[in-house]
Design a protein around this motif. Structure first.
Motif, short mmCIF file in Angstrom:
data_model
loop_
_atom_site.label_atom_id
_atom_site.label_comp_id
_atom_site.label_asym_id
_atom_site.label_seq_id
_atom_site.Cartn_x
_atom_site.Cartn_y
_atom_site.Cartn_z
N THR A 1 0.86 -1.18 0.00
CA THR A 1 0.00 0.00 0.00
C THR A 1 0.89 1.23 0.00
N PHE B 1 -2.25 7.24 -1.57
CA PHE B 1 -3.09 6.04 -1.56
C PHE B 1 -3.98 5.90 -2.79
N LYS B 2 -4.19 6.98 -3.54
CA LYS B 2 -4.97 6.83 -4.77
C LYS B 2 -4.26 5.93 -5.77
N ASP C 1 -3.09 3.14 -5.06
CA ASP C 1 -3.36 1.75 -4.70
C ASP C 1 -4.33 1.08 -5.67
N ILE C 2 -5.24 1.84 -6.26
CA ILE C 2 -6.22 1.22 -7.16
C ILE C 2 -5.58 0.78 -8.48
N TYR D 1 -8.77 7.17 2.66
CA TYR D 1 -7.94 5.97 2.53
C TYR D 1 -8.78 4.70 2.68
N ARG E 1 -11.91 4.40 1.85
CA ARG E 1 -12.67 4.23 0.60
C ARG E 1 -11.83 3.50 -0.45
N ILE E 2 -10.54 3.82 -0.50
CA ILE E 2 -9.64 3.15 -1.44
C ILE E 2 -9.50 1.67 -1.09
N LYS E 3 -9.35 1.38 0.20
CA LYS E 3 -9.23 -0.02 0.62
C LYS E 3 -10.50 -0.79 0.30
N GLU F 1 -12.58 -0.10 -2.15
CA GLU F 1 -12.61 -0.29 -3.60
C GLU F 1 -11.69 -1.44 -4.00
N GLY F 2 -10.57 -1.59 -3.33
CA GLY F 2 -9.70 -2.74 -3.59
C GLY F 2 -10.41 -4.06 -3.32
#
Length: 267
Positions: free
Chosen positions: A73, A78-79, A81-82, A115, A117-119, A121-122
């Motif tokens: 990560t 963190f964006k 990460d997607i 952050y 929200r990104i997790k 989405e993963g």
């Protein structure tokens, strides 16, 4: 090539280092992914240079891999990460990877923090990948809390969100669980108790108010600072106060916050 190797992404991070240490003990071939061009001299691990952000080097790294334990990560950006997760899933599909074990965070579905929200989405990308998968959500690591309090203690006052509870879980215990899951079949093979592909959350043995964690850390570190609980407005603050960071019905971890402080912080 027989697919039996375990690949660890994020292998140089707080959790990844622990996972790699435990993966070595399985007796299976173990690989680790790094962006560095100079690879570590590690007789127990095959290190590969690869960049999840661009996808470079992933096909070579994943050839012969059965299971990926995904710990990578980029908390500062963190964006990224997607697209990194998308590249991982694409390379894993090309290589015939059978199982991806993903680490996520308790509360990602309840706290609208960017952050998180990104997790979340993963997790959705993983579920739609067509590859066998297992998703484990864990609570906060003591090592990360230590880093946060060390930074906050540089200020005259240590500020924490009021009404917020945390349930720290030792990162080594999370690593134990991830490797255990990696040695088994994907949780998508049969519906587990908490949902398709998701195994029960992993949290520490005790729930603490955030201000108590800060005071405990300051005492162990030998620092004198006032601790100021601050009301966080909006949906994020409300989610923090709701207990969304904790899983009091899942106190599966054994190592306490006090034990961590005594070993790693106390002077």
């Amino acid at each position: 090539m027989k697919n039996d190797a375990i690949m660890v992404t994020g292998a140089t991070g707080v959790l990844g280092r622990e996972v790699l240490d435990r993966a070595r003990r399985t007796g299976l071939p173990v690989r680790a992914l790094t962006r560095r061009s100079v690879l570590p001299d590690d007789p127990g691990v095959a290190w590969f240079t690869g960049d999840l952000a661009t996808g470079a080097g992933l096909d070579e790294a994943f050839a012969g891999v059965r299971t990926v334990i995904h710990c990578a990560t980029d908390i500062r950006h963190f964006k990224n990460d997607i697209p990194a997760f998308e590249h991982l899933l694409e390379a894993a599909a090309r290589a015939g990877v059978e199982h991806i074990v993903n680490i996520s965070i308790i509360g990602v579905d309840r706290i609208p923090y960017p952050y998180y929200r990104i997790k979340r989405e993963g997790e959705r990308l993983l579920a739609a990948s067509g590859i066998g998968w297992t998703n484990l959500r864990a609570s906060q690591f003591p090592e990360l809390l230590n880093t946060a309090f060390r930074f906050l203690s540089r200020l005259p006052v240590v500020v924490v969100p009021s009404g917020t509870r945390c349930q720290p879980v030792d990162q080594g215990e999370v690593a134990d669980r991830l490797v255990e899951l990696a040695l088994g079949d994907p949780a998508t093979g049969a519906p587990p108790a908490e949902g398709w592909g998701r195994v029960p959350d992993l949290a520490g043995p005790t729930v603490y108010p955030a201000d108590r964690l800060a005071r405990d850390w300051l005492r162990a570190a030998g620092k004198r600072r006032p601790v100021l609980p601050v009301f966080i407005p909006g949906r994020i603050g409300a989610a923090f106060r709701s207990g969304a960071l904790t899983a009091p019905d899942r106190p599966a971890g054994r190592r306490t916050w006090e034990a961590y402080l005594a070993e790693k912080v106390a002077r």
